[in-house]
Motif scaffolding. Sequence first.
Motif, PDB file in Angstrom:
ATOM      1  N   ALA A  49       2.472   9.400  -3.548  1.00  0.00           N
ATOM      2  CA  ALA A  49       2.682   8.038  -4.037  1.00  0.00           C
ATOM      3  C   ALA A  49       2.546   7.996  -5.553  1.00  0.00           C
ATOM      4  CB  ALA A  49       1.653   7.114  -3.411  1.00  0.00           C
ATOM      5  N   VAL A 102       0.850  -1.187   0.000  1.00  0.00           N
ATOM      6  CA  VAL A 102       0.000   0.000   0.000  1.00  0.00           C
ATOM      7  C   VAL A 102       0.890   1.242   0.000  1.00  0.00           C
ATOM      8  CG1 VAL A 102      -1.791   1.256   1.239  1.00  0.00           C
ATOM      9  CG2 VAL A 102      -1.750  -1.244   1.292  1.00  0.00           C
ATOM     10  N   GLN A 103       0.672   2.100  -0.988  1.00  0.00           N
ATOM     11  CA  GLN A 103       1.393   3.372  -1.051  1.00  0.00           C
ATOM     12  C   GLN A 103       0.563   4.419  -0.318  1.00  0.00           C
ATOM     13  OE1 GLN A 103       4.409   3.511  -2.756  1.00  0.00           O
ATOM     14  NE2 GLN A 103       4.115   1.312  -3.084  1.00  0.00           N
ATOM     15  N   THR A 104       1.108   4.982   0.726  1.00  0.00           N
ATOM     16  CA  THR A 104       0.312   5.939   1.506  1.00  0.00           C
ATOM     17  C   THR A 104       1.204   6.934   2.235  1.00  0.00           C
ATOM     18  OG1 THR A 104      -1.440   6.133   3.177  1.00  0.00           O
ATOM     19  CG2 THR A 104       0.248   4.468   3.585  1.00  0.00           C
ATOM     20  N   ARG A 106      -6.596  -0.873  -1.286  1.00  0.00           N
ATOM     21  CA  ARG A 106      -5.149  -0.604  -1.468  1.00  0.00           C
ATOM     22  C   ARG A 106      -4.952   0.646  -2.326  1.00  0.00           C
ATOM     23  NH1 ARG A 106      -2.156  -1.452  -5.703  1.00  0.00           N
ATOM     24  NH2 ARG A 106      -3.449  -3.071  -6.632  1.00  0.00           N
ATOM     25  N   GLU A 107      -5.729   0.751  -3.398  1.00  0.00           N
ATOM     26  CA  GLU A 107      -5.580   1.910  -4.291  1.00  0.00           C
ATOM     27  C   GLU A 107      -5.981   3.214  -3.604  1.00  0.00           C
ATOM     28  OE1 GLU A 107      -6.417  -0.686  -8.369  1.00  0.00           O
ATOM     29  OE2 GLU A 107      -7.991   0.595  -7.546  1.00  0.00           O
ATOM     30  N   ARG A 148      -2.586   9.370  -1.005  1.00  0.00           N
ATOM     31  CA  ARG A 148      -1.553   8.991  -1.959  1.00  0.00           C
ATOM     32  C   ARG A 148      -0.919  10.227  -2.593  1.00  0.00           C
ATOM     33  NH1 ARG A 148      -2.869   3.720  -5.273  1.00  0.00           N
ATOM     34  NH2 ARG A 148      -0.646   4.014  -5.515  1.00  0.00           N
ATOM     35  N   GLY A 204      -5.127   3.866  -0.629  1.00  0.00           N
ATOM     36  CA  GLY A 204      -3.978   4.241   0.194  1.00  0.00           C
ATOM     37  C   GLY A 204      -4.201   3.943   1.664  1.00  0.00           C
ATOM     38  N   GLN A 228      -8.357   9.505  -1.495  1.00  0.00           N
ATOM     39  CA  GLN A 228      -7.242   8.919  -2.234  1.00  0.00           C
ATOM     40  C   GLN A 228      -6.196   9.980  -2.572  1.00  0.00           C
ATOM     41  OE1 GLN A 228      -8.016   7.684  -6.342  1.00  0.00           O
ATOM     42  NE2 GLN A 228      -7.111   5.691  -5.837  1.00  0.00           N
TER      43      GLN A 228
END
Lengths: 370, 281
Positions: free
Chosen positions: A369, A42-44, A72-73, A366, A75, A362
């Motif tokens: 990210a 997870v990109q956060t 996950r998308e 993100r 974040g 999001q």
Amino acid sequence: MVDFRKHWRLWIPFAVFLTFAIGLFWMQQRTLRVAIVPPQTVQTVNPKAGVHTRLTDEVEEWKIKRTLEMVRELGAPWIVEYFPWAYIESERGRYHWTHADMVVRHARQQGLRIIARLGFVPEWARPKDTTPLYLDEEHFVDFGNFAAKFVERYRGDIEYVILWNEPNLALEWGYTAPDAVKYTQLLRTVYPMIKAVAPEVRVLGGALAPTLAPPGSEFGVNDLFFLQAMYDAGAGDYFDILAVHAYGWHFDPDSPADPEVVNFRRTELLRTIMVENGDAEKPIIITEGGWNDHPRWTRAVRPAQRITYTVRAYEIAQKEWPWLEALCFWVFRFPWDQNSYQDYFTFVRTDFEPKPIYREVQQYLRAFAP
Amino acid sequence: MTQRERILLVTAGVILLLVFGGVWLNKGVQEALLSSFWRSDGTWEAIQQRGAWRVGLDPSFPPFEMLDASGVPIGYDVELAHALAASWGVRADIVAIGFDSLPDALKAGKIDSIVSAYPYDERLTQDFLFSTPYFDAGLRIAVHNRSTINELSDLSGARVGVEWGGLGDMVGRRLQREGLTLTLQPFETPEEMIAALLEANSVEAILIDNVMLRKAQAAGLPLRAVNAPLESIPYVIVMPRRAYELQRQLENSLHQFQTDGKLDELERRWFAEHATEDVAP
């Protein structure tokens, strides 16, 4: 009697039917197979961000996968998910793990940390004509056996479990009087059974409903009083993390904590009770909470406020509350439309159409990210 | 018996077994068969004996249902319930119940019906009967009375106001994805959005929920709806599954209220009276 050996043509329809059925079954299996993706991360910008998913009644695997993919998308590295005891151990001692396995497998592949909520009593563990939330003390060990089996099976995949939900409400005890001593006894019974098979698993207690119910109310007990009563009964030794439900109703997230008000910062009052009872080292995880943007519900806010408040709450979790481990908002998505104000708590519609709040959160989570 | 007759007999037996098995497994078929022989309606009989129709609602959804200063439920639905009951010569007893508990209360026989801005839910048709919708709270396209926009495709190239984050915002983004070349202009509140349409002329149309639109119209603002709702949210009255007579009576009365203007009057009363707090300009 019909002599099938003599009249061999009679076998033809059976053979055709059998071939057709096998073909259909094979095609269905091919259709339902959902590819497992390579492990994701997870990109956060906020590692405390989470959501409560609602995959309990989601039947189709691709929908489970897509839901978790969208988390996950978004974040958000954390999810809370419900694993009903009655679904898994519908017959005493016989466990059906297929659906739970599916949820856990896809969540792990998406790089999400799972907080498993356990509850919902099977028929065999409660008297006839009681609701699935009814559990008397003689079946606490049965619940403990289930919880132990659960953590054993998912050892390494699930590190957090919540025992019961909103035990300060009569509804959540099958319309019996909520009792902090009884709930403490539940923790005292189940906690050591979990630790015996998976000592590293962290047990969440509490998950109290924020309520201003007056003393003697048939519906519930004020969460602040209930938590103190839990400590008085000795619950402190039988949970590792306090689960908190932090709903904002129509107050913004910076509205100060007040025992007479249900708002997001009521969490701080629960934290104070923990500190006063010598539990300052113990963290909190918010396992439910947030704002609702139904156009007319008296406890709702406008959609724009909901977006602003949600993002601000994630910021508070990260910057102001070092004792908070994660903040999981209710609710990411329902398997089907609830056709009520509940639909206005979601981030994504049942058909996976992202609501504007999904996009805005999001964008925040993100921000840096890829 | 010939071989052919034996085969026919076996086949007929299998078909009969399948039919009986299907009926035995399907509760809906059983009830339909039973009701065709004996269509009594215990709910309607109880209402007549009691002289009261017990109506469940959650008074947290103004202007349909709310509490007045003294804690008494008031609103569009409350008045509709009283009017319906009066048309049957009984009174309406209003029972305030949390929204989530309304279906259970109806199933348990604590109330006779739900009149609570309740959206039609096809998943519940096995458990309950529904009236025809008496109001649609869905999403509408609204324009100034003088506008030349008359259908969805006329929004092509138009600036369209939406409430940021709301249903209109989501549907507007969907229309863009589907290829309609409109420009969305988000506003933080519906009041700002309506003012942008009627005063500032900064948008040519708005996407607004029908309750807000009807309230604005009731307040005298020059707004009109275009096309059918983009998303429909029909409100219905919910009854027990076998309350056929109650359903029949209710349909008759609702039809009467539609033709004699009673429903319009209710809208005027409850939408106009509560319009000033959240409708601009």
